[in-house]
Design an enzyme around this catalytic site. Structure first.
Site, PDB file in Angstrom:
ATOM      1  NE  ARG A 101      -6.892  11.702  17.919  1.00  0.00           N
ATOM      2  CZ  ARG A 101      -7.270  12.649  18.780  1.00  0.00           C
ATOM      3  NH1 ARG A 101      -7.877  13.745  18.333  1.00  0.00           N
ATOM      4  NH2 ARG A 101      -7.066  12.515  20.070  1.00  0.00           N
ATOM      5  CG  HIS A 128      -8.450   8.811  23.685  1.00  0.00           C
ATOM      6  ND1 HIS A 128      -7.147   8.949  23.232  1.00  0.00           N
ATOM      7  CD2 HIS A 128      -8.950  10.076  23.756  1.00  0.00           C
ATOM      8  CE1 HIS A 128      -6.879  10.231  23.061  1.00  0.00           C
ATOM      9  NE2 HIS A 128      -7.950  10.931  23.364  1.00  0.00           N
ATOM     10  CD  GLN A 131      -7.844  12.504  27.621  1.00  0.00           C
ATOM     11  OE1 GLN A 131      -7.615  13.093  26.577  1.00  0.00           O
ATOM     12  NE2 GLN A 131      -7.742  13.104  28.801  1.00  0.00           N
ATOM     13  CG  ASP A 224     -15.859  11.696  25.411  1.00  0.00           C
ATOM     14  OD1 ASP A 224     -15.563  12.839  25.016  1.00  0.00           O
ATOM     15  OD2 ASP A 224     -15.575  10.663  24.773  1.00  0.00           O
ATOM     16  CB  CYS A 264     -11.029  13.369  27.140  1.00  0.00           C
ATOM     17  SG  CYS A 264     -12.408  13.121  26.004  1.00  0.00           S
ATOM     18  NE  ARG A 292      -3.801  12.986  26.011  1.00  0.00           N
ATOM     19  CZ  ARG A 292      -4.436  13.155  24.840  1.00  0.00           C
ATOM     20  NH1 ARG A 292      -5.504  13.906  24.770  1.00  0.00           N
ATOM     21  NH2 ARG A 292      -4.025  12.534  23.752  1.00  0.00           N
TER      22      ARG A 292
HETATM   23  N1  NVA Z   1     -14.978  10.297  22.308  1.00  0.00           N
HETATM   24  C1  NVA Z   1     -14.381  11.470  21.717  1.00  0.00           C
HETATM   25  C2  NVA Z   1     -13.031  11.732  22.318  1.00  0.00           C
HETATM   26  C3  NVA Z   1     -12.382  12.986  21.828  1.00  0.00           C
HETATM   27  C4  NVA Z   1     -10.992  13.203  22.388  1.00  0.00           C
HETATM   28  C5  NVA Z   1     -14.259  11.262  20.221  1.00  0.00           C
HETATM   29  O1  NVA Z   1     -13.903  10.166  19.791  1.00  0.00           O
HETATM   30  O2  NVA Z   1     -14.558  12.195  19.478  1.00  0.00           O
END
Ligand code: NVA
Length: 308
Positions: A101, A128, A131, A224, A264, A292
């Site tokens: 990440r 992502h 996810q 989101d 998510c 997940r």
């Molecule tokens: N769009 C959000 C997803 C978090 C899992 C972020 O990047 O913070």
């Protein structure tokens, strides 16, 4: 050839189905698959905050018979103390796969070029994809099918989740409508690529600035956070722009009566999703969070099996 999962279209539509089917089998029989027996190690590298990703990968890798090795990206000081190219070769000599990440998609691409083992994107600013596997597994579980369903992605379409939904949605043959303010639509190149994929799968991608138009008749409503990681300094402006895009009971009344709601997480109640909706009968967010683990076990297993 080593296979990687850096963005949603790294799996073809047919491969996506294979992975989702495997995810369902792994959910039904969590301890039946041991491709990491040894135990072989999987490196989990986090440069950014995480909860679901870390715990679901760690638990899943243990269920696969492996050893999850968490690496603090801050301590490793990648990019300043040593370059991604060098870190990749170090990790690749210790681990059977690398899960990372980080902010920039270009960095996971570099990691994949040098690691010599499968690399999985555990969230970048752009995508992502892990996810999305869990999201598609969840939708299929609740709706019995994917192709032909109508999905409304409402909110910040320009973030990783917006991009991943149009790409993965196209691969799954979904009709995805993004309801986002002007300037917050998914990346134009990603939309073009998704539309190309949709030509073969029968899916479609549409964009609108009207959240109710996006929600109209939707089988699946997705949202989101309005302020993704790394965008914190834009909070004030975003919190001014986004309120009409909140997923509330009112918005949901425009969707299909049996619509499901995905997020998510983490969720900011009262902002992109109301308390009533996230805790209400349409919400499947806890199944989604659980999935997940199953979906990531499946893609990890699939990548290892398909890498020479
Ligand atoms: N769009 C959000 C997803 C978090 C899992 C972020 O990047 O913070």
């Amino acid at each position: 050839m080593t296979r990687h999962f850096l963005r949603d279209d790294d799996l073809s539509p047919a491969e996506l189905v294979e992975v989702l089917d495997l995810a369902d089998r792994m959910k039904a029989e969590p301890f039946d698959h041991k491709p990491l027996a040894g135990p072989r190690t999987v490196a989990l590298v986090f440069d950014r905050p995480t909860l679901r990703t870390q715990v679901s990968f760690a638990a899943g890798i243990a269920e696969l018979g492996g050893n999850p090795m968490t690496v603090d990206g801050g301590l490793a000081a990648m990019g300043s103390r040593e370059g991604v190219e060098d870190v990749a070769r170090i990790l690749g000599r210790q681990a059977a796969a690398v899960v990372w990440r980080t902010a920039h998609q270009a960095d996971v691409v570099t990691m994949a070029a040098y690691a010599g083992v499968p690399v999985l994107n555990a969230l970048t600013d752009e995508f992502h994809p892990c996810q999305l596997l869990a999201d598609l597994q969840t939708v299929r579980e609740h709706k019995g099918t994917l192709a032909g369903l109508r999905v409304a992605f409402v909110g910040d379409g320009a973030c990783n989740m917006g991009n991943s939904w149009v790409l993965a949605g196209a691969s799954a043959g979904l009709h995805v409508v993004v309801g986002a303010p002007q300037g917050f639509t998914p990346d134009a190149h990603v939309v073009a690529r998704a539309r190309e994929i949709a030509q073969d799968t029968g899916g479609s991608i549409d964009l609108t600035t009207d959240p109710l138009e996006a929600a109209a008749g939707a089988d699946v409503v997705v949202t989101d956070s309005w302020v993704s990681m790394g965008r914190e300094e834009e909070s004030e402006e975003r919190l001014r722009i986004f309120p009409p895009y909140g997923v509330t009971d009112d918005l949901l009344s425009h969707a299909a009566p049996d619509a499901i709601v995905l997020h998510c997480l983490p969720a900011y109640r009262g902002k992109e999703i109301s308390e009533e909706v996230i805790e209400g009968p349409h919400s499947v967010v806890w199944d989604e969070a659980e999935n997940r683990r199953h979906a990531q076990k499946a893609v990890l297993t699939w990548l290892l099996e398909h890498s020479a």
